[in-house]
Motif scaffolding. Structure first.
Motif, PDB file in Angstrom:
ATOM      1  N   THR A   8      44.147  48.974 -62.790  1.00 35.94           N
ATOM      2  CA  THR A   8      43.172  48.447 -61.847  1.00 35.94           C
ATOM      3  C   THR A   8      43.514  48.900 -60.432  1.00 35.94           C
ATOM      4  O   THR A   8      44.686  49.134 -60.124  1.00 35.94           O
ATOM      5  CB  THR A   8      43.102  46.905 -61.914  1.00 35.94           C
ATOM      6  N   ILE A   9      42.491  49.021 -59.625  1.00 39.10           N
ATOM      7  CA  ILE A   9      42.674  49.269 -58.191  1.00 39.10           C
ATOM      8  C   ILE A   9      41.909  48.163 -57.484  1.00 39.10           C
ATOM      9  O   ILE A   9      40.679  48.158 -57.453  1.00 39.10           O
ATOM     10  CB  ILE A   9      42.158  50.657 -57.778  1.00 39.10           C
ATOM     11  N   ASP A  10      42.650  47.197 -56.977  1.00 35.55           N
ATOM     12  CA  ASP A  10      42.064  46.004 -56.369  1.00 35.55           C
ATOM     13  C   ASP A  10      42.669  45.812 -54.987  1.00 35.55           C
ATOM     14  O   ASP A  10      43.882  45.643 -54.862  1.00 35.55           O
ATOM     15  CB  ASP A  10      42.366  44.802 -57.264  1.00 35.55           C
ATOM     16  N   PRO A  11      41.843  45.835 -53.940  1.00 31.67           N
ATOM     17  CA  PRO A  11      42.379  45.668 -52.580  1.00 31.67           C
ATOM     18  C   PRO A  11      43.137  44.353 -52.379  1.00 31.67           C
ATOM     19  O   PRO A  11      43.951  44.234 -51.479  1.00 31.67           O
ATOM     20  CB  PRO A  11      41.151  45.731 -51.679  1.00 31.67           C
ATOM     21  N   GLU A  12      42.867  43.381 -53.239  1.00 28.43           N
ATOM     22  CA  GLU A  12      43.535  42.083 -53.128  1.00 28.43           C
ATOM     23  C   GLU A  12      44.888  42.061 -53.845  1.00 28.43           C
ATOM     24  O   GLU A  12      45.619  41.086 -53.754  1.00 28.43           O
ATOM     25  CB  GLU A  12      42.639  40.986 -53.726  1.00 28.43           C
ATOM     26  N   ILE A  20      49.037  47.932 -62.946  1.00 27.35           N
ATOM     27  CA  ILE A  20      48.771  47.544 -64.322  1.00 27.35           C
ATOM     28  C   ILE A  20      48.136  46.158 -64.293  1.00 27.35           C
ATOM     29  O   ILE A  20      48.668  45.235 -63.675  1.00 27.35           O
ATOM     30  CB  ILE A  20      50.067  47.549 -65.149  1.00 27.35           C
ATOM     31  N   LYS A  21      46.974  46.046 -64.940  1.00 27.77           N
ATOM     32  CA  LYS A  21      46.238  44.779 -64.948  1.00 27.77           C
ATOM     33  C   LYS A  21      47.119  43.635 -65.425  1.00 27.77           C
ATOM     34  O   LYS A  21      47.891  43.783 -66.365  1.00 27.77           O
ATOM     35  CB  LYS A  21      45.014  44.883 -65.863  1.00 27.77           C
ATOM     36  N   GLY A  22      46.998  42.515 -64.742  1.00 31.57           N
ATOM     37  CA  GLY A  22      47.728  41.315 -65.133  1.00 31.57           C
ATOM     38  C   GLY A  22      49.179  41.298 -64.699  1.00 31.57           C
ATOM     39  O   GLY A  22      49.906  40.375 -65.054  1.00 31.57           O
ATOM     40  N   THR A  23      49.603  42.320 -63.952  1.00 32.97           N
ATOM     41  CA  THR A  23      50.982  42.367 -63.466  1.00 32.97           C
ATOM     42  C   THR A  23      50.972  42.731 -61.989  1.00 32.97           C
ATOM     43  O   THR A  23      49.929  43.024 -61.418  1.00 32.97           O
ATOM     44  CB  THR A  23      51.824  43.438 -64.207  1.00 32.97           C
ATOM     45  N   ARG A  24      52.129  42.741 -61.396  1.00 26.32           N
ATOM     46  CA  ARG A  24      52.291  43.219 -60.031  1.00 26.32           C
ATOM     47  C   ARG A  24      53.040  44.556 -60.031  1.00 26.32           C
ATOM     48  O   ARG A  24      53.667  44.923 -59.054  1.00 26.32           O
ATOM     49  CB  ARG A  24      53.027  42.173 -59.193  1.00 26.32           C
TER      50      ARG A  24
END
Length: 72
Positions: A8-12, A20-24
């Motif tokens: 994922t690429i999410d500015p938040e 990786i989705k669901g992780t940091r």
């Protein structure tokens, strides 16, 4: 591989860096670990929240991004 189900690429999250989705965990972190010589098994041991498919998705993401780079 359809890495979009894992990356994922999410500015938040992580300042918009591919993660990786669901992780940091950033894609760049995983690539760095692999480049430094860590095996997939070692990464999974250190980060049990990851799966082999997520690590492969990081490689696929990087390969796809590299193919899209235009060189002068």
């Amino acid at each position: 591989m359809d890495y979009s189900q894992f990356i994922t690429i999410d500015p938040e999250n992580r300042f918009g860096r591919p993660s990786i989705k669901g992780t940091r965990i950033n894609v760049a972190d995983v690539l760095g670990w692999l480049a430094s010589g860590m095996s997939m098994e070692e990464i999974l041991e250190d980060f049990p929240e990851l799966s082999p498919d997520q690590i492969k998705a990081c490689l696929a993401f990087a390969a796809d991004r590299e193919q899209k780079v235009k060189y002068a």
